[in-house]
Write an enzyme that holds these catalytic residues in place. Structure first.
Site, short mmCIF file in Angstrom:
data_model
loop_
_atom_site.label_atom_id
_atom_site.label_comp_id
_atom_site.label_asym_id
_atom_site.label_seq_id
_atom_site.Cartn_x
_atom_site.Cartn_y
_atom_site.Cartn_z
N ASP A 268 -8.13 -6.15 -5.76
CA ASP A 268 -7.98 -4.86 -5.09
C ASP A 268 -8.45 -3.74 -6.02
OD1 ASP A 268 -7.16 -2.69 -3.52
OD2 ASP A 268 -5.09 -2.80 -4.23
N SER B 90 0.84 -1.20 0.00
CA SER B 90 0.00 0.00 0.00
C SER B 90 0.88 1.25 0.00
CB SER B 90 -0.95 -0.03 1.20
OG SER B 90 -1.91 1.01 1.11
N HIS C 120 -6.05 -5.92 -1.21
CA HIS C 120 -5.09 -4.81 -1.16
C HIS C 120 -3.81 -5.19 -0.41
CE1 HIS C 120 -3.73 -0.74 -1.41
NE2 HIS C 120 -3.78 -0.53 -0.11
#
Length: 486
Positions: A410, A201, A463
């Site tokens: 994601d 991320s 994610h």
């Protein structure tokens, strides 16, 4: 509701309590600065037991603080778990968590570390602790891992001066480099091990920047000599022109928006979905965003659940700089997700981390952090690195290995955008697009480019791919760290 509970408190009394807590912390920081500081090895704590874990830990874990800025009294907190395979020769991996300012415990307890929460009904304040178990897919089975609370304000990292919390991409990355130099000086037995930096991320954005700083130090022969071999990033925030622009075609591919809406977006926005250039583009994006809000962007197949974190407290700016000034006494607890929600583990972590028994086991300095929140909001942070593509190019063309992987479900950082910026590097293909396998099944798809750059998808991943697909992510990381093809 947490906000309703907070509104019931007397504002003046609450502010007085915040200021008292701030004064206590400043006093504690002054004491820490004035007292003679022991060597780092003495300051570190070996953790043998954790609340909720049955018996002694079956792995070596150490925690501690490293000072990275004397002027503001900034200290970064870390967890170090020694490789369970061959710590003398296995890689050392620095693992960073996104946010920015999500606690490193997210990596330790939910992604690639050796402990997990038992997901079962939990009643706070009844004298029990959430239960833990050993993660059979912990990456510590093939690497020693440093989990670092960075930037300052994340997890248990703190600053004595509120100004210390005002950091950004570049300044926090330089603090991490300072941390690594000091940590390796205090742990010289790991200097010869292959060293990698990993993160997902938002951490994926600064990971190549940190690697760049270290590589420059190696070229300048600065000490200690860190044996950097490469880096790996998962669903990494990299450049909004790719990350955000590909949310629209990904939404169309996932069946979240219709052909007509997608065609209207293409026609009116002309490829720029980040900064709408006209009213028609803005209007169609509003409709698309409303549709996207119906699903969990981190993994489009999962339930849309409450984020298990309390709302930020609205206090004056000077206090907010001090960890949003969570008082020593806990505020309103986070909303309880349903047991089948992916975020229920985050709910358990809140109570586990705010238990004095946990703090004592981890060796947390008293009066430095009040309420632990997994992802803290409200502290200043400057996103001064607009794109990290140039650092990916610089590192890989200089011989450092890179693995970029994406959970393919994601919608926060879709794999389409990640692969697009990789392709923009114009590297030649060494091993063309193919499936990679686990247990006789496709676990994802991969392509290898020149300069040791590998891109891989994790089938069914979200994610933070290791959270959603731990077995597949474990196999991918092990093969790559062991220099084997996926």
């Amino acid at each position: 509701m947490a906000s309703e509970l907070l509104s019931m408190h007397d504002a003046g009394g609450r502010r007085r309590r915040h200021h008292v807590s701030l004064l206590l912390r400043l006093a504690a920081c002054l004491l820490l600065l004035l007292l003679p500081q022991p060597p780092l090895a003495c300051a570190a704590s070996v953790v043998t037991h954790l609340p909720g874990f049955d018996g002694p830990l079956p792995f070596y874990m150490e925690t501690g603080y490293v000072s990275v800025e004397e002027e503001t009294g900034t200290e970064l907190f870390y967890y170090f778990v020694k490789s369970e395979r061959s710590p003398r020769t296995d890689p050392v991996l620095l693992w960073l968590t996104g946010g920015p300012r999500c606690s490193a415990f997210s990596g330790l307890g939910f992604e690639v570390g050796p402990i997990k929460f038992v997901v079962e009904p939990f009643t706070p304040h009844n004298g029990t602790s959430p239960k833990l178990y050993y993660n059979p897919y912990s990456w510590t089975q093939m690497a020693s891992i440093l989990f670092l609370d960075s930037p300052v304000g994340s997890g248990f990292s703190y600053a004595c001066d509120p100004k210390g919390y005002d950091v950004g991409d570049y300044s926090s990355s330089l603090q991490i480099v300072t941390f690594l130099k000091k940590w390796f000086n205090d742990h010289p037995q790991y200097l010869s091990n292959p060293f990698y930096i990993g993160g997902d991320s938002y951490a994926g954005k600064v990971t190549p920047l940190i690697a760049q700083y270290i590589s420059e130090g190696i070229e300048q022969r600065t000490q200690p000599h860190i044996n950097l071999k490469g880096y790996l990033v998962g669903n990494p925030i990299t450049d909004p022109n790719f990350d955000k622009n590909y949310i629209i075609p990904a939404s169309h591919g996932f069946g979240i928006i219709s052909d007509q809406l997608y065609e209207a977006a293409v026609r009116n926005c002309k490829g720029n979905y980040v900064n709408p250039a006209n009213i028609l583009c803005a209007e169609v994006l509003d409709v698309i965003n409303d549709l996207i809000s119906e699903i969990a962007q981190a993994h489009i197949l999962y339930k849309l659940c409450t984020e298990a974190a309390p709302k930020p407290i609205d206090v004056d700016a000077s206090i907010r700089r001090f960890m949003s000034e969570e008082s020593i006494r806990l505020g309103a607890p986070p909303a309880r997700p349903s047991l089948d929600c992916f975020t229920y583990g985050y709910y358990l972590a809140y109570f586990w981390m705010n238990d004095n028994a946990t703090r004592d086991a981890l060796g947390i300095k008293k009066e430095t952090i009040g309420e632990w929140i997994r992802c803290i909001k409200g502290l200043p942070y400057t996103e001064d690195l607009p794109s990290s593509i140039e650092y990916h190019y610089s590192l890989t063309t200089r011989g450092y290995r890179a693995l970029v992987y994406s959970g393919d479900h994601d919608l926060i950082v879709p794999f389409l955008g990640t692969h697009a910026w990789i392709r923009s590097l114009n590297f030649s293909i060494v091993d063309d697009w193919r499936a990679w396998h686990l247990d006789g099944q496709a676990a994802g798809f991969t392509i290898t480019y020149a300069n040791n750059l590998t891109f891989a998808t994790v089938k069914g991943g979200g994610h933070t791919a290791p959270e959603y697909q731990p077995k597949e992510s474990f196999a991918m990381a092990q093969r790559w760290l062991d220099n084997k093809p996926l």
